[in-house]
Design a protein around this motif. Sequence first.
Motif, mmCIF file in Angstrom:
data_model
loop_
_atom_site.group_PDB
_atom_site.id
_atom_site.type_symbol
_atom_site.label_atom_id
_atom_site.label_comp_id
_atom_site.label_asym_id
_atom_site.label_seq_id
_atom_site.Cartn_x
_atom_site.Cartn_y
_atom_site.Cartn_z
ATOM 1 N N GLU A 162 -50.778 -0.620 93.722
ATOM 2 C CA GLU A 162 -52.225 -0.445 93.811
ATOM 3 C C GLU A 162 -52.543 0.931 94.381
ATOM 4 O OE1 GLU A 162 -55.879 -3.455 94.422
ATOM 5 O OE2 GLU A 162 -54.472 -3.362 96.101
ATOM 6 N N VAL A 163 -53.266 1.735 93.615
ATOM 7 C CA VAL A 163 -53.636 3.092 94.022
ATOM 8 C C VAL A 163 -54.765 3.022 95.048
ATOM 9 C CG1 VAL A 163 -54.506 5.316 93.206
ATOM 10 C CG2 VAL A 163 -52.951 3.989 91.772
ATOM 11 N N VAL A 164 -55.862 2.423 94.627
ATOM 12 C CA VAL A 164 -56.996 2.081 95.488
ATOM 13 C C VAL A 164 -57.399 0.671 95.068
ATOM 14 C CG1 VAL A 164 -57.786 4.469 95.807
ATOM 15 C CG2 VAL A 164 -58.682 3.123 93.891
ATOM 16 N N PRO A 165 -58.210 -0.030 95.831
ATOM 17 C CA PRO A 165 -58.556 -1.402 95.447
ATOM 18 C C PRO A 165 -59.083 -1.500 94.011
ATOM 19 C CG PRO A 165 -59.267 -0.980 97.684
ATOM 20 C CD PRO A 165 -58.774 0.333 97.157
ATOM 21 N N GLY A 166 -58.414 -2.304 93.205
ATOM 22 C CA GLY A 166 -58.844 -2.502 91.827
ATOM 23 C C GLY A 166 -58.237 -1.556 90.816
ATOM 24 N N VAL A 167 -57.426 -0.598 91.252
ATOM 25 C CA VAL A 167 -56.763 0.332 90.330
ATOM 26 C C VAL A 167 -55.256 0.273 90.580
ATOM 27 C CG1 VAL A 167 -56.502 2.716 89.547
ATOM 28 C CG2 VAL A 167 -58.758 1.860 90.221
ATOM 29 N N ASP A 195 -64.257 -6.834 88.889
ATOM 30 C CA ASP A 195 -64.615 -7.842 89.890
ATOM 31 C C ASP A 195 -64.467 -9.263 89.364
ATOM 32 O OD1 ASP A 195 -65.186 -5.826 91.672
ATOM 33 O OD2 ASP A 195 -67.341 -5.807 91.243
ATOM 34 N N ASP A 196 -64.594 -9.450 88.044
ATOM 35 C CA ASP A 196 -64.462 -10.785 87.470
ATOM 36 C C ASP A 196 -63.023 -11.150 87.120
ATOM 37 O OD1 ASP A 196 -63.999 -9.201 85.275
ATOM 38 O OD2 ASP A 196 -65.648 -9.992 84.070
ATOM 39 N N GLY A 236 -63.964 -2.432 81.757
ATOM 40 C CA GLY A 236 -63.540 -1.990 83.076
ATOM 41 C C GLY A 236 -64.553 -1.103 83.778
ATOM 42 N N GLY A 237 -65.721 -0.901 83.133
ATOM 43 C CA GLY A 237 -66.722 -0.025 83.729
ATOM 44 C C GLY A 237 -66.364 1.444 83.644
#
Length: 224
Positions: A19-24, A47-48, A120-121
């Motif tokens: 994990e690089v940063v939260p969510g990536v 987030d989903d 993924g936004g």
Amino acid sequence: MPILVRMSEPKAQAKKTDEVVPGVHHWTVEDDRLGGIRSDAYAVVDDDGTVTLIDPLPIDEKALRKLGNLEAIVLTAGNHQRSAWRMRKAFGIPVWAPEGAQGLEEKPDFEYVAGNTLPGGLSTFQTPGPTEAMYTLWMQKNPHAVVFISDLLSREGRGTPKFVPGEYQDEPLRTRSSIQRILDHLPIQTVCFAHGAPILKDGAAALRKALEQDHEFPGAPAPA
């Protein structure tokens, strides 16, 4: 009839993601197609719980499935198709590629242009230079603004990012201009490279330093 030899995938396979940063999330392989240099790929977990793969490289399937519900594959350029077609078949998910991408071995499910918002936004920002249809992807993962810059720069170890030699780019001056445009238009904390370890914070400062230390084309950027 000549035999078509497919060259998109490296032979090496990663075992896990970090994990690089939260969510990536991120993984890397030694790329035999490129003389053994490091190549990097990413996964964005929304987030989903849906997962978008960016320029995916070979990896143990279980490691990807652990991240969540695999939803899509996004390519930043035609030369980053890598494991996309095999993964499309294995996971039953669509591939997004830039409009006008060259050298694709299969037809993408969707094409995108500048200003689109992808799974993924991810926001798309055209950044030509290495090739015309090359895109930077940007996203906000609070509190991190993350940018995926494809082949605009690479990074060795923990050093300052560097430009690929001009002989390997279509228009190297436009590459410098693309980096400047990123700095001018996109908030950046984290920078993710296609070749090299991500920079987790102060990413904008690292991109400015790359321009300042550019000895091949000092004084660039030039054309916009």
